[in-house]
Each structure stands twice: as structure tokens, then as C-alpha cells.
Design a protein around this motif. Structure first.
Motif, PDB file in Angstrom:
ATOM      1  N   HIS B  24       0.842  -1.198   0.000  1.00 47.21           N
ATOM      2  CA  HIS B  24       0.000   0.000   0.000  1.00 47.21           C
ATOM      3  C   HIS B  24       0.876   1.246   0.000  1.00 47.21           C
ATOM      4  CE1 HIS B  24      -3.164   2.827   1.262  1.00 47.21           C
ATOM      5  NE2 HIS B  24      -2.378   3.179   2.270  1.00 47.21           N
ATOM      6  N   LEU B  25       1.847   1.289   0.919  1.00 46.42           N
ATOM      7  CA  LEU B  25       2.728   2.463   1.004  1.00 46.42           C
ATOM      8  C   LEU B  25       3.583   2.596  -0.253  1.00 46.42           C
ATOM      9  CD1 LEU B  25       3.953   2.522   4.725  1.00 46.42           C
ATOM     10  CD2 LEU B  25       2.338   4.067   3.586  1.00 46.42           C
ATOM     11  N   ALA B  26       4.061   1.451  -0.765  1.00 42.00           N
ATOM     12  CA  ALA B  26       4.906   1.489  -1.967  1.00 42.00           C
ATOM     13  C   ALA B  26       4.115   2.026  -3.159  1.00 42.00           C
ATOM     14  CB  ALA B  26       5.431   0.083  -2.267  1.00 42.00           C
ATOM     15  N   THR B  27       2.818   1.752  -3.183  1.00 44.51           N
ATOM     16  CA  THR B  27       1.987   2.183  -4.310  1.00 44.51           C
ATOM     17  C   THR B  27       1.552   3.628  -4.177  1.00 44.51           C
ATOM     18  OG1 THR B  27       1.125  -0.065  -4.347  1.00 44.51           O
ATOM     19  CG2 THR B  27      -0.037   1.572  -5.683  1.00 44.51           C
ATOM     20  N   TYR B  28       1.042   3.981  -3.001  1.00 42.80           N
ATOM     21  CA  TYR B  28       0.408   5.298  -2.858  1.00 42.80           C
ATOM     22  C   TYR B  28       1.278   6.327  -2.140  1.00 42.80           C
ATOM     23  CZ  TYR B  28      -3.892   2.752  -4.045  1.00 42.80           C
ATOM     24  OH  TYR B  28      -4.844   2.000  -4.664  1.00 42.80           O
ATOM     25  N   GLY B  29       2.315   5.864  -1.443  1.00 40.18           N
ATOM     26  CA  GLY B  29       3.109   6.789  -0.652  1.00 40.18           C
ATOM     27  C   GLY B  29       2.422   7.096   0.664  1.00 40.18           C
ATOM     28  N   ASP B  30       3.068   7.956   1.466  1.00 35.09           N
ATOM     29  CA  ASP B  30       2.499   8.297   2.774  1.00 35.09           C
ATOM     30  C   ASP B  30       1.251   9.153   2.614  1.00 35.09           C
ATOM     31  OD1 ASP B  30       4.116   7.004   4.598  1.00 35.09           O
ATOM     32  OD2 ASP B  30       5.696   8.529   4.385  1.00 35.09           O
ATOM     33  N   LEU B  31       0.372   9.013   3.608  1.00 42.48           N
ATOM     34  CA  LEU B  31      -0.774   9.909   3.661  1.00 42.48           C
ATOM     35  C   LEU B  31      -0.253  11.278   4.075  1.00 42.48           C
ATOM     36  CD1 LEU B  31      -3.918  10.132   3.628  1.00 42.48           C
ATOM     37  CD2 LEU B  31      -3.861   9.602   6.065  1.00 42.48           C
ATOM     38  N   ALA B  32      -0.638  12.318   3.303  1.00 48.88           N
ATOM     39  CA  ALA B  32      -0.170  13.663   3.616  1.00 48.88           C
ATOM     40  C   ALA B  32      -0.420  13.923   5.091  1.00 48.88           C
ATOM     41  CB  ALA B  32      -0.906  14.683   2.770  1.00 48.88           C
ATOM     42  N   PRO B  33       0.641  14.164   5.878  1.00 46.64           N
ATOM     43  CA  PRO B  33       0.455  14.266   7.325  1.00 46.64           C
ATOM     44  C   PRO B  33      -0.341  15.509   7.702  1.00 46.64           C
ATOM     45  CG  PRO B  33       2.703  14.815   6.705  1.00 46.64           C
ATOM     46  CD  PRO B  33       1.992  14.454   5.449  1.00 46.64           C
ATOM     47  N   GLY B  34      -1.191  15.305   8.677  1.00 46.32           N
ATOM     48  CA  GLY B  34      -1.909  16.420   9.295  1.00 46.32           C
ATOM     49  C   GLY B  34      -2.747  17.267   8.375  1.00 46.32           C
ATOM     50  N   SER B  35      -3.479  16.640   7.437  1.00 47.68           N
ATOM     51  CA  SER B  35      -4.368  17.458   6.611  1.00 47.68           C
ATOM     52  C   SER B  35      -5.403  18.079   7.529  1.00 47.68           C
ATOM     53  CB  SER B  35      -5.056  16.620   5.538  1.00 47.68           C
ATOM     54  OG  SER B  35      -4.732  15.265   5.681  1.00 47.68           O
ATOM     55  N   SER B  36      -5.488  19.375   7.532  1.00 48.10           N
ATOM     56  CA  SER B  36      -6.389  20.040   8.468  1.00 48.10           C
ATOM     57  C   SER B  36      -7.731  20.291   7.827  1.00 48.10           C
ATOM     58  CB  SER B  36      -5.781  21.377   8.901  1.00 48.10           C
ATOM     59  OG  SER B  36      -5.770  22.247   7.794  1.00 48.10           O
ATOM     60  N   ARG B  37      -8.687  20.646   8.692  1.00 49.23           N
ATOM     61  CA  ARG B  37     -10.024  20.957   8.217  1.00 49.23           C
ATOM     62  C   ARG B  37      -9.949  22.067   7.169  1.00 49.23           C
ATOM     63  NH1 ARG B  37     -15.238  20.725  11.008  1.00 49.23           N
ATOM     64  NH2 ARG B  37     -16.681  21.973   9.813  1.00 49.23           N
ATOM     65  N   ALA B  38      -9.107  23.072   7.447  1.00 48.70           N
ATOM     66  CA  ALA B  38      -9.023  24.220   6.557  1.00 48.70           C
ATOM     67  C   ALA B  38      -8.538  23.825   5.172  1.00 48.70           C
ATOM     68  CB  ALA B  38      -8.100  25.273   7.163  1.00 48.70           C
ATOM     69  N   GLU B  39      -7.735  22.754   5.091  1.00 54.59           N
ATOM     70  CA  GLU B  39      -7.203  22.361   3.780  1.00 54.59           C
ATOM     71  C   GLU B  39      -8.055  21.313   3.090  1.00 54.59           C
ATOM     72  OE1 GLU B  39      -3.371  20.930   4.794  1.00 54.59           O
ATOM     73  OE2 GLU B  39      -2.667  22.902   5.427  1.00 54.59           O
ATOM     74  N   LEU B  40      -8.402  20.239   3.810  1.00 54.30           N
ATOM     75  CA  LEU B  40      -9.013  19.092   3.137  1.00 54.30           C
ATOM     76  C   LEU B  40     -10.460  19.354   2.709  1.00 54.30           C
ATOM     77  CD1 LEU B  40      -8.584  16.305   2.030  1.00 54.30           C
ATOM     78  CD2 LEU B  40      -9.167  15.344   4.242  1.00 54.30           C
TER      79      LEU B  40
END
Lengths: 184, 407, 83
Positions: B24-40
């Protein structure tokens, strides 16, 4: 004075029993969802409630006058805790049980919105125990409990309640029974 | 944004079957850390992601309806996010497939959603079949330990949002009466966000690669990819990932069916509507289907073979739905069996001409009169059956069925 | 969900309603009965019939219906802008 209390205590008890019978009959009737000739469903509901409250008032008078009466001399404990009485403790105890049950039924009815329909219904079912206990108490404890005229009243009350009860458990009881039974 | 972004239509299953956390990690990479309410939330809004659970509600709007916590969180308890993997639809296999092959995308999406609405509690609610893969996936990573897994019963309505909340809090997967939104007051009276697992998997991808990437596939009115389950008159039941708005006919062809094989297609599952064989060019998107009186539901296509009787098939489904009623609400409890009975009579060739009108009238009478959408969905199916198979209804009145197999 | 601007709504909790018919007697202009006895809103969007709009003139009668419903299945919801 005491004679008057004694007489009033007995009469109010009989009135309470008759009113309770009327409320029970109408209460069971409302469950059918059917109106009566000239009486819409909401009126039956209101009369059921008001008769029950009236019965409660007479019951309080019944108990109150017998507390004041110098012969019966009911104590506060007798009113709440059954089977403690000096005179015919068993029959009087039944009256206390019925009184306690009615108290619970009335209080949960008055606060049914806050308590929720489940608790209200569960306690309301106790009516089926309360009414016969009250009836037996009136026969066993009443000065005229076994005299002909009172037994006539008791018989009419019993026939009325038993009659609606038999109807209550029949499959045609609900107003919508025919339409609903056709589906399930 | 990551350089690993999977392209093309194969997005959700890019890590292959039964993906481990490593692949999973090799395919998609890390989940963007700390996506905030203001951004996502604005990013989701730009992505145009529509919920994949059946109601077709825009994901960003649902996220946004969870009250903001902040100073007020001192007296208002924190939100709860529930990943809903209980696809009660017997014709839907996509959530099960997703939780089997790409559980980590769902977990990523759940974590991202919880971060966005500052949720203190996370649940993953799914049926018994999916529990082993979900539990294995959670045990593979450290950031998912807080997720509580709850088993959903295998009933049709167990995935309805209020039934989900009821199942988790009381162990009873039945819908409840609602006067406020779950996002206002749900589980334990806390703001509760119930999102379908596929929706969350897409959220995980939008959080990684952004809305522009998401919109590279699909149409303007239905961007991104969708999972669909195709069953019925096809060589084998299949779960496919297709671009949003793909014509129904193309999906059926991809499954090996030709137009001649198919009399009609039930779109949106048992709460859906029949598309007749002439309407198969319609795109599989909420907007395109709406013009045909259909809705996408959880992405279900059930193909009716050319020689099969649509009325009989519909009657069987309506009987099933009547049996799946929670028996809580009168109009559903009595109306649905009545609808099933009337449709069965029509399907069996009862010559009474009033039956179809009576069926339509009973069906319309139950709409909007229940604590969930079960009566509405069942009515949609019945009315669409009467419409799509109206020549069959006429033929059945004379005691014959126009379908060759007569079944 | 059930609240509407400017208007009171009568919310029917179908999980409690047993179709006893008291409400339909008190507000017959708003509620009819289906053949199984359950109330059915006469006005408004069919899909939103769990929440019946109550005109000001019928507020008292709707309140009686809430009070007299034997199953406590009715709730009067204030207009959303009145809070």
C-alpha cells in the motif's frame, strides 16, 4: 362528627371503585382505536384520564377520612405499607397495595412525556393488578362488602371489566384489525 | 504531492489484491500528514466527490456539516467518525471487495476524516466476511490502533446511517427516528459522521494527490472513479472500477454482455429503478440517471436476461424487501407486503385490470412515511417496474408473458 | 432536518406510531388515515410527510394531538429561526 367521617369514608371508597371501573373500561376501549357513538377517540382518551383523576381524588378522600375517623384510625404507615393494620389487616392491606399501585400509575401518567412511553406503559399495565385487588379489598373490608346491594354494584363492575377484557384479547379488537390481518 | 500517484482508472486497487501495508505504502506513498479541516474540506469540495454509499450526498458538504470544535469543545463533546462498510444490498459486493483488497485506503480515509473533524473516536462498521481483512490491516500499522471495529449484521437495512449508530451504541441495527442530523447529534449525542468505505478511500486519494488529479477521470458532473457491482445476465458477477458517468452499456459490455442478451437493467440495487434496454446509453452518474427517474445508489447494476420476466423478477425483489422491513413503522410494515402481494398477482397473470393502479396508489402512499428510506426505495422500484415493463403488464392481463422463458 | 423556517412542524415518529387515530380527529385538515389506521399528511411534499407543516391557526389543535397521542409519537418542532 365521627359517624360522618365513617360514613363518608365508606361512600367515597365505593365511588372511587365505580370511577376506577369506568376509567379501566374506557382505558381498554381507547386501546382499540375505536370511537364511541357521539364520542370521538380523543374525547374517550380525555374522559379516561379525567375519570381516573376523579377516582384518585375520591380515593384520597376515602383514605383521608378513615385516617381522621376515631374508629378506623388509619396511620400514615397503614396507608403506605400493606398488612400492618389492626382491623382486618389482610383485607385492609389489599387496599393499601391498590392505593400504592394507583399512586405509581397516576404519577407515571402525569409525567409520561418525561419518563417515555416504555416506562409509562409498563407501569400502566399494573392497572390489571390494581383493579381486582381494589375490588377484593372493597368486598372483604367494606362494612357492606357482602350486602346484596354492594355485591350487585361489584358484579356490574366485574362484568363491565371482564367484558371489555374478553373483547380486548379477541383478534377483532383493533379498529384496523381487518385491514392489518389481511396483510400479516 | 507524491510522485507515486496512480494514474488511469485503476485507482482504488492499484496496490493489487489483498494489499499489505507495505505494498500500500509502496503504491500510494504516505498519507499527507496532518491534513487540516481548513485544507481538506475545500480540496474535497473542489474534487466534487459524491458519497458512494447510496444517498449521493457531496462528501465535502457532509464533512462541513460537522460542527467546528474549538473553544466550544470545552462543553461540546468531540465528533465521531464511522466508516460504513455494511452493504446490506445483496447485489452489492464492492465494499466487501474494497475492504478485502484495499483496506489501507479505507483506513487512511478514516484517519484523514477524523483529523479533519477533530474526531475523538473512530469506528469501522462492517459485515462478518470483511472483519478478518480489516483486523489484519489495522494490526499492520501503528496509527490505526484507535479504530474500533464493529460487526454489522447481514440485513438489508443494517447500513442505514441511523441503524449504524444504533448498532454501535445499542447492538440493534435498526433505523431510529431522527429530528436532527447525525452530524449534529448522533452516537452518544455527539456529532457523528457516517461515511461509506469507498467514499473514505477516495478521500484518502484526494488527501494525497489533490482535487485536480481526482478530476482527471470521470465527467464534470461525476468526477473520479466509482466501484460498480454487475450481476445477473452476465457471465460472472463482477466488481469494476469505472470512470464516473460511464455509459451503462459500456460497463455491461466490459462484463461480457451484449445488448441482445439484456431486457433491462436494474440500476442502484433493490431500491433502484429499471432502465429498459433502449436506455442503456445513459451515463452512470447521479445527474444522468435522475433524468431517467433512476438513482445510482451504491453502484449496482443487475442485468435482466432477455428471456426473463421483469415483473416476476421485481415481485421477488419486492417480497424480499417486504421481509427485510424492520417492522417498526406501520406504513412499511403493512404497505410493503401489500405491494409485494399486488405485484405477485400481476406477475402471475391475474386478469384484474385494477391491480396496477392499486399497486401504484399503495406504493405512493408509503413514501416519506417511515424512519428510513426503505419504503421510498421500494416504491421507486415498484413504480419503475410498472413503467419499464408496462407492455408486460398489458400482456399479463391476458394471461400470457411476453418473455420467452416465461419465468 | 425537521425544522423549517417560519413554521411549526408536527413530526411523526413512525417507530412509535400505532395508528390509533386521535391526531387525525384533532387536525383532520392536516392528517388523513390510511387503511391500516396510520396518519397520512394531506399537504406538502410526499417525500417529507414525516414532518407536517402546521399553520398558526392549527397550532393549538396540533398541540392537543401531541398531548393526547397514546404512544407519544408526535412532536411539535419550533421554526428553526425562532431559536
Amino acid at each position: 362528627m365521627s359517624e360522618a367521617m365513617w360514613a363518608f369514608g365508606r361512600i367515597s371508597g365505593i365511588v372511587a371503585l365505580v370511577l376506577l371501573t369506568g376509567s379501566v373500561v374506557l382505558g381498554i376501549w381507547t386501546r382499540s382505536g375505536r370511537p364511541l357513538p357521539g364520542l370521538p377517540r380523543f374525547s374517550i382518551q380525555l374522559i379516561h384520564r379525567n375519570i381516573a383523576l376523579l377516582a384518585s381524588i375520591f380515593l384520597v378522600l376515602h383514605v383521608g377520612s378513615l385516617m381522621l375517623d376515631s374508629y378506623a384510625k388509619l396511620s400514615v404507615a397503614d396507608v403506605v405499607v400493606p398488612f400492618l393494620g389492626a382491623y382486618k389487616p389482610f383485607w385492609q392491606g389489599l387496599g393499601t397495595v391498590a392505593f400504592d399501585l394507583l399512586l405509581a400509575i397516576v404519577i407515571t401518567s402525569l409525567f409520561r412525556k418525561r419518563l417515555g412511553v416504555r416506562l409509562f406503559k409498563a407501569i400502566h399495565w399494573l392497572t390489571y393488578a390494581m383493579w381486582p385487588i381494589a375490588l377484593v379489598h372493597s368486598i372483604g373490608n367494606g362494612t357492606n362488602g357482602t350486602s346484596g346491594w354492594f355485591l350487585a354494584i361489584a358484579t356490574v363492575c366485574t362484568v363491565a371489566v371482564a367484558g371489555v377484557l374478553i373483547w380486548r384479547v379477541s383478534s377483532r379488537f383493533l379498529e384496523s384489525a381487518t385491514a392489518r390481518n389481511a396483510v400479516h | 504531492m507524491s510522485t507515486h500517484s496512480p494514474f488511469g482508472v485503476n485507482r482504488l486497487f492499484a496496490a493489487g489484491a489483498r494489499a499489505t501495508y507495505r505494498t500500500h505504502l509502496a503504491t500510494y506513498g504516505d498519507l499527507a500528514p496532518g491534513s487540516s479541516r481548513a485544507e481538506l474540506i475545500p480540496e474535497l469540495e473542489r474534487s466534487g466527490l459524491i458519497g458512494r454509499g447510496g444517498a449521493g450526498f457531496p462528501a465535502a458538504q457532509k464533512f462541513g456539516s460537522v460542527p467546528r470544535s474549538g473553544m466550544s469543545s470545552l462543553w461540546r463533546s468531540s465528533a465521531i467518525v464511522i466508516a460504513n462498510g455494511a452493504e446490506g444490498e445483496p447485489r452489492s459486493l464492492k465494499d466487501e471487495r474494497l475492504l478485502r483488497d484495499a483496506p489501507h485506503l479505507v483506513i487512511d480515509g478514516l484517519l484523514a476524516a477524523a483529523a479533519v473533524v477533530h474526531a475523538g473516536t473512530m469506528y469501522l462498521y462492517t459485515t462478518a466476511q470483511s472483519l478478518p481483512s480489516v483486523r489484519r490491516a489495522i494490526s499492520e500499522r501503528d496509527d490505526a490502533r484507535a479504530i474500533r471495529v464493529v460487526e454489522a449484521p447481514d440485513t438489508f437495512i443494517s447500513g442505514e446511517a441511523s441503524a449504524v449508530v444504533n448498532a454501535i451504541s445499542n447492538g440493534v441495527a435498526l433505523p431510529t427516528d431522527k429530528t436532527v442530523r447525525l452530524t449534529t447529534s448522533g452516537l452518544k449525542q455527539r456529532p457523528t459522521l457516517v461515511q461509506n468505505v469507498e467514499t473514505l478511500a477516495h478521500v484518502a486519494l484526494v488527501a494525497r494527490y489533490g482535487s485536480a488529479w481526482f478530476r482527471e477521470v470521470g465527467s464534470n458532473r461525476d468526477p473520479g472513479t466509482r466501484l460498480v457491482t454487475v450481476s445477473g445476465a452476465v457471465p460472472a458477477d463482477r466488481v469494476l472500477e469505472v470512470p464516473g458517468d460511464t455509459p451503462v452499456r459500456d460497463i455491461l459490455r466490459a462484463c461480457g454482455a451484449t445488448d441482445d442478451d439484456i431486457a433491462a437493467v436494474l440500476v442502484g440495487g433493490y431500491h433502484g429503478a429499471w432502465l429498459s434496454g433502449n436506455d442503456l446509453s445513459v451515463g452512470l452518474s447521479p445527474a444522468a440517471l435522475a433524468s431517467h427517474g433512476a438513482h445510482l445508489g451504491a453502484g449496482i447494476l443487475y442485468a435482466l436476461a432477455a428471456d426473463q420476466c421483469g415483473l416476476r423478477a421485481s415481485a421477488e425483489i419486492v417480497r424480499y424487501l417486504a421481509n427485510e422491513s424492520a417492522q417498526q413503522c406501520g406504513p412499511c410494515m403493512f404497505g410493503l407486503p401489500e405491494m409485494a402481494r399486488l405485484l405477485e398477482r400481476i406477475a402471475s397473470g391475474d386478469p384484474d385490470r385494477r391491480l396496477a393502479r392499486e399497486l401504484a396508489s399503495v406504493s405512493e402512499s408509503v413514501v416519506g412515511r417511515g424512519s428510513c428510506h426503505h419504503p421510498n426505495g421500494t416504491t421507486r422500484l415498484v413504480l419503475s417496474a410498472l413503467d419499464a415493463f408496462s407492455p408486460d403488464v398489458q400482456a399479463h392481463l391476458t394471461g400470457r408473458c411476453v418473455r420467452r422463458a416465461g419465468r | 432536518m425537521a425544522g423549517t423556517p417560519n413554521r411549526y412542524t408536527l413530526h411523526i415518529d413512525w417507530t412509535k406510531c400505532d395508528g390509533r387515530g386521535l391526531c387525525t380527529e384533532l387536525i383532520p385538515d392536516l392528517l388523513a388515515r390510511d387503511k391500516w389506521g396510520y396518519p397520512i399528511a394531506k399537504t406538502g411534499d410526499p417525500a417529507a410527510r414525516s414532518n407536517v407543516a402546521v399553520p398558526g391557526s392549527r397550532l393549538a389543535a396540533a398541540g392537543d394531538a401531541v398531548d393526547l397521542c397514546p404512544l407519544l409519537a408526535l412532536k411539535l418542532i419550533a421554526p428553526t429561526d425562532a431559536r
